[in-house]
Design an enzyme around this catalytic site. Structure first.
Site, PDB file in Angstrom:
ATOM      1  N   SER A   1      -9.835   1.731   3.043  1.00 23.93           N
ATOM      2  CA  SER A   1      -8.964   2.455   2.145  1.00 23.93           C
ATOM      3  C   SER A   1      -7.960   1.590   1.390  1.00 23.93           C
ATOM      4  CB  SER A   1      -8.189   3.506   2.946  1.00 23.93           C
ATOM      5  OG  SER A   1      -7.290   2.886   3.844  1.00 23.93           O
TER       6      SER A   1
ATOM      7  N   SER B   1      -9.920  -0.559   7.203  1.00 28.83           N
ATOM      8  CA  SER B   1      -9.316  -0.379   5.880  1.00 28.83           C
ATOM      9  C   SER B   1      -8.650  -1.608   5.283  1.00 28.83           C
ATOM     10  CB  SER B   1      -8.312   0.780   5.916  1.00 28.83           C
ATOM     11  OG  SER B   1      -9.011   2.004   5.951  1.00 28.83           O
TER      12      SER B   1
ATOM     13  N   LYS C   1       0.846  -1.193   0.000  1.00 28.92           N
ATOM     14  CA  LYS C   1       0.000   0.000   0.000  1.00 28.92           C
ATOM     15  C   LYS C   1       0.884   1.247   0.000  1.00 28.92           C
ATOM     16  CE  LYS C   1      -4.085   1.831   2.494  1.00 28.92           C
ATOM     17  NZ  LYS C   1      -4.885   1.699   3.749  1.00 28.92           N
TER      18      LYS C   1
END
Ligand SMILES: [Mg+2]
Ligand SMILES: [Zn+2]
Lengths: 95, 486, 485
Positions: free
Chosen positions: C154, C178, C79
């Site tokens: 997210s 997330s 990420k």
């Protein structure tokens, strides 16, 4: 509703160093108002005698010895700088 | 009578002290002293995304040392807070500091003002991190006149201790004395260089004035940048006068932050209360609490040297000096050591103290010798001279001039006396023959003395001194004259 | 099945048995990326050359008989809020568009030392603020099961890349759900470890007291395998747990006989799709059939979790994001004549709307006169939630709930109404507030063919129970479907 005024929004934007256009103020104010109105319900919870935990796993006294570690070069430090003047981070006139 | 005298000032001080640890407060970067720009930084002290702080153990110990030396209560549970505001010398735009649970609270520092002792309450001693340095372009290097500035983050993250007092000081002089005492204390502890020039000790003040009779304190202003003992006193004097003038002219003092300009010696408005900061303090979630164990407090206490106040008490009991003298000596680490070393060579402490505080200090001030350690006179030589005086080999009047030479040259008092031929005539035979001459040359005074006129005796002694060019030992002369004509 | 759809532990065997080389494996992953990335948009940046040369190294390493670790030679997506030294790390924000970290996050160091293969940096909601991965300066991520829909957020990029076969596994971060919510919406496994078990050093902070890095994988075993690689004490993170670390794979037992499972009623009611509800009920039934002792439990304080979260998270964020000011790194408005104007323009132009919204909320909650009413109050209610969870875990080994109240929603559907968007995390947020470990595993597909996830919550540092339950239920559910792309 009516929890936060346009002036509150302007004040908060100033604290947060965010430029807000006048035409945005209306929308932002009503959005923040909705959210704040929702979260304000916590005030109804009885928290008598509750002391907040500093850390979920009560970790404490995390201290490092006073021993030098690695620093980076001025070049590396300034590599990401938007502007620089002789190996310093340059900023516009301070007002 | 000046109108100031109607009023008295109420002063509280906020002092920031940079610790002299090896590394910064929350990262492993070395502290820097005038090194090239940005040569002592890393992702942590530059506030790069994702970096995290880890607290320097020694910095906490040093902070505790200062708090304990200031008679503070140590909070067994202490935490860090974030103080949020934007300024380019702050890498994260928040400062990791302490807020409602500082390390040390409720302490005090006693200031000897000569005539009286002022106890200054210490509200809090807390830990935080220093900011970077702003370098302003343009000839004057002043922020207002420069088109842009550059930031050097070498200093960012240096361990900083903030010492906040109660509004207990009643004059700029007291404030100045407090700073001098605080600096002495911290130098004693050896945890900071306390150099006001290099900014490792910085001072802000809260000032208000009130009519002496009045109970309640007036509106206060905060004065920034009082970074030398002189500026502190001058800045405060100016501000006090300014406030008095405002009140006298029927105005009211406005709560504001003012900046001391050492060029003009005046204070100027920085910001008013209305535009005061809203720092949004909240507990630093990247750090965990510190539980100060008694063990640690004991360890730290062991490292604290004898402090001026304790020293003064000891001098009183151990050497039988007066309180005044004790405080004078004890407040100056070098002088105190010098005094005690001297006492090992010569056992009249009072006499040593008088010389150190009298002629010695006078000469040091006159010649701008800031430490007694730097003077050429060794404790041994000082004591040697005092012994010579006691033996009556020289008069205390001569001693003064001998000491002056010792101070200039560092020579041995014995040698000086020899080469100047100052030795007193203490030989009864030698002195006897001189006295015989005087008696035969001055029949009337001799008769008058026999008739009980004491004054005549001093006349005769004077003659003896004259004949010996002042080298005669007066006491001895008196004794012999009495024997011969008594 | 195609190589790129295998699991890390399957590939470990093949690599060790030399049935496949890391180079072939890496090439197949990039092959898949070329096929689908323009439809998924799960990467902000690809590191193909670096990856392939790394794979070559690894192959010679394996050939030379050197000891290899579980993730050696496995292609992983990271990420883009996790710092990678000398590789741009943007947090999907314009303000960090060109930011090149001078250091590696601790988790990246750990993976590098195990010779993993970094495929690239995954797309996400800007600064991890969102539940749909639409708030990205680099465009929204699409759900591989229906590219009209969001992958959740997210960590939408990591989830979508694992679900679509672009990456074998991925690292994400979880502040309010997330990792788990996108895993749920994309039909994969997501694990949020106990707060402090995985170092946050190098994870760009959103809400410091809630953030936690964790794995997104194809199965529970891979989650254990990745957790093994990234967990452990870190002297650079003061909040990191300093405890003996077990081998998490040792807890993968297909047996929950006698395991006490609690069903928090507060996480099963209002706003939950009937389809989701039915699925979760099915899973609960399975658990009972496997000999687990299942019981309903009420944790009333959970009703306040969302409010507490949307006070604490934005408050911490407003402070954490102050550093983006155009002075030391990142975007700067160069026209501004004075410092304050530069600050205001830089931040107004550099941050997206959701980030600015949360900075505003947080700044307000911390500001003079509101701190006690909002932030301090929220901290206290949070403490009540923590205590209530502790009580629950005196009785139960794990708690079970839906991960997300709904399946993947349409792109744009919730963009205009922040509150509805926030409600997407209603089931996952309480877990972050209490710092607990929790996993989301696929429970099957809805009528309209969208993945549904169930969440298994454990007590602090009881990843063993979470993994055991998740592993057993995974076997029982036997979810094998793949998205059609
Ligand atoms: Mg301070
Ligand atoms: Zn540093």
């Amino acid at each position: 509703m009516g929890r936060i005024s346009r002036d509150d929004v302007r004040y908060v934007a100033k604290l947060a160093e965010l430029d807000i256009e006048d035409e945005e103020i209306e929308k932002i104010t009503s959005q923040l108002d909705k959210i704040l109105d929702y979260v304000a319900e916590v005030s109804r919870v009885d928290t008598e005698g509750i002391t907040p935990l500093p850390h979920i796993l009560d970790i404490k006294n995390v201290l490092r010895e006073d021993v030098p570690g690695e620093s980076i070069t001025p070049e590396a430090a300034l590599k990401n700088a938007p502007d620089e003047s002789d190996s310093g981070f340059k900023v516009p006139k301070i007002d | 009578m000046g109108k100031e005298s109607k009023y008295e000032s109420v002063i509280g001080l906020e002092t920031h002290i940079e610790l002299n640890t090896e590394t910064k407060m929350f990262c492993g970067c070395r502290l820097s002293f005038g090194d090239e720009k940005n040569t002592h930084t890393c992702q942590v002290c530059l506030g790069h995304p994702g970096s995290l702080p880890v607290t320097n153990r020694k910095a906490v110990e040093y902070a505790a040392k200062i708090a304990l030396a200031l008679n503070c209560r140590i909070n067994k549970y202490t935490i860090f807070h974030r103080k949020n505001y934007f300024y380019p010398d702050m890498p994260k735009n928040y400062q990791i500091s302490q807020y409602d649970i500082p390390l040390g609270v409720e302490g005090h520092l006693d200031i000897n003002m000569g005539g009286y002792v002022r106890r200054v309450g210490i509200t809090r001693v807390h830990m935080e991190e220093d900011t970077g340095k702003l370098l302003h372009t343009g000839s004057t290097g002043r922020i207002s006149e420069s088109e842009a500035s550059a930031v050097d983050f070498n200093r960012a993250g240096t361990p900083l201790i903030e010492v906040v007092t109660e509004p207990d000081m009643r004059s700029p002089e007291e404030a100045r004395e407090y700073m001098i005492n605080l600096r002495n204390l911290i130098l004693f502890l050896g945890v900071s260089d306390c150099s006001m020039e290099e900014g490792s000790m910085r001072c802000d003040a809260n000032v208000s004035v009130k009519e002496k009779a009045a109970k309640k304190i007036g509106t206060k202003t905060e004065i920034k940048n009082l970074n030398s003992f002189r500026f502190l006193q001058r800045g405060l004097e100016y501000e006090v006068k300014r406030q008095v003038d405002v009140l006298e002219s029927g105005g009211r003092v406005r709560q504001q932050t003012r900046h001391y300009d050492n060029r003009s010696g005046t204070t100027k408005t920085l910001r008013s209360k209305e535009e005061a900061h809203d720092y949004r303090y909240f507990p630093e979630p990247d750090l965990v609490p510190i539980y100060v164990e008694d063990k640690m407090i004991e360890e730290v206490k062991k490292t604290i040297p004898e402090l001026p106040s304790e020293k003064a008490k000891r001098f009183e009991s151990e050497y039988g000096l007066t309180g005044e003298d004790c405080v004078f000596l004890a407040n100056n680490m070098d002088m105190a050591d010098y005094f005690e070393e001297s006492c090992r060579h010569y056992d009249n402490p009072k006499n040593i103290a008088n010389w150190i505080m009298g002629d010695f200090s006078a000469l040091m001030n006159k010649n701008k010798v800031e430490s007694i350690r730097k003077s050429k006179v060794s404790p041994k030589n000082l004591c040697k001279m005092l012994e010579i005086v006691d033996e009556g080999k020289i008069s205390s009047k001569m001693a003064k001039s001998v000491f002056e030479e010792m101070f200039e040259t560092g020579r041995d008092p014995g040698d000086i006396i020899e080469s100047r031929g100052l030795k007193q005539i203490s030989d009864e035979g030698l002195l006897g023959s001189v006295i015989d001459e005087v008696i035969s040359e001055n029949p009337e005074p001799v008769e008058q003395f026999r008739g009980g006129k004491e004054k005549a005796l001093s006349f005769l002694v004077g003659k003896v001194m004259a004949k010996t060019k002042g080298k005669a030992n007066p006491q001895l002369a008196v004794k012999i004259i009495k024997e011969k004509i008594g | 099945m195609e190589t790129y759809y295998l699991t890390a532990h399957e590939l470990r065997d093949k690599l060790d048995k030399k049935e496949i080389s890391s180079t072939e494996l890496t090439k197949s992953s990039f092959g898949r990326i070329e096929e689908v990335e323009d439809r998924i948009n799960s990467f902000i940046r690809l590191e193909k050359e670096r990856a392939l040369s790394k794979a070559k190294e690894v192959d010679s390493l394996i050939a030379s008989g050197e000891k290899v670790e579980e993730l050696t030679g496995i292609p992983v997506a990271v990420k883009d809020n996790i710092c990678t030294k000398n590789i741009t790390t943007t947090c999907a924000s314009k303000i960090l568009k060109n930011y090149v970290p001078v250091y590696n996050a601790t988790v990246v160091e750990k993976l590098e030392s195990r010779n993993y293969i970094l495929l690239g940096k995954s797309n996400m909601d800007e600064f991890a603020m969102g539940s749909s991965s639409e708030n990205s300066h680099f465009g929204p991520v699409k759900n591989p099961w229906d590219i009209e829909r969001v992958p959740g957020g997210s960590s939408g990029g990591p989830a979508a890349s694992v679900a679509s076969g672009e990456a074998i596994c991925a690292l994400g971060s979880d502040t309010g759900g997330s990792i788990r919510q996108p895993a749920s919406l994309c039909g994969i496994v997501g694990l949020k470890p106990t707060y402090g078990l995985v170092s946050r050093y190098g994870l760009v902070a959103f809400a410091s007291s809630l953030d936690q890095i964790g794995p997104l994988t194809r199965d529970v075993e891979d989650s254990a395998l990745v957790l093994n690689a990234i967990c452990g004490h870190d002297k650079n993170d003061s909040t990191s747990v300093n405890k003996e670390i077990p081998d998490y794979r040792s807890f993968l037992k297909d047996d929950i006989k006698g395991l006490k499972i609690g069903i928090p009623s507060e996480l099963m009611v209002e706003g939950i799709d009937s389809g989701v509800r039915q699925r979760v009920d099915k899973v609960i039934k399975m658990a009972e059939d496997m000999g687990a002792e299942v019981e309903e439990i009420s944790i009333p304080s959970l009703k306040h979790a969302l409010s507490v979260y949307y006070i604490i998270a934005p408050s911490e964020a407003s402070s954490n994001l102050s550093r983006y000011d155009g002075v030391r790194y990142g975007y700067r408005n160069k026209e501004a004549p004075t410092l304050r104007k530069m600050y205001k323009k830089t931040r107004a132009e550099g941050f997206g709307d959701e980030v600015k919204r949360r900075i505003m909320i947080g700044t307000y909650c911390l500001s003079a006169g509101y701190y006690d009413e909002f932030y301090e109050k929220a901290r206290r209610v949070r403490t009540i939630i923590i205590n209530d969870f502790r009580k629950a875990f005196e009785k139960f080994d794990v708690l079970l709930s839906p991960t997300s109240p709904t399946t993947a929603f349409k792109i744009g559907e919730r963009m205009e109404d922040p509150l509805t968007m926030y409600l997407s995390d209603i089931c996952t947020i309480p877990v972050n507030l209490a710092g607990l470990p929790a996993a989301s595993i696929p429970a099957g597909l809805s009528k309209d063919g969208l993945p549904i996830g169930v969440q298994v919550i454990g007590d602090a540092l009881r990843e063993d129970n979470v993994l055991r339950a998740a592993y057993s239920l995974e076997k029982a559910i036997g979810f094998k479907d793949l998205p059609e792309l």
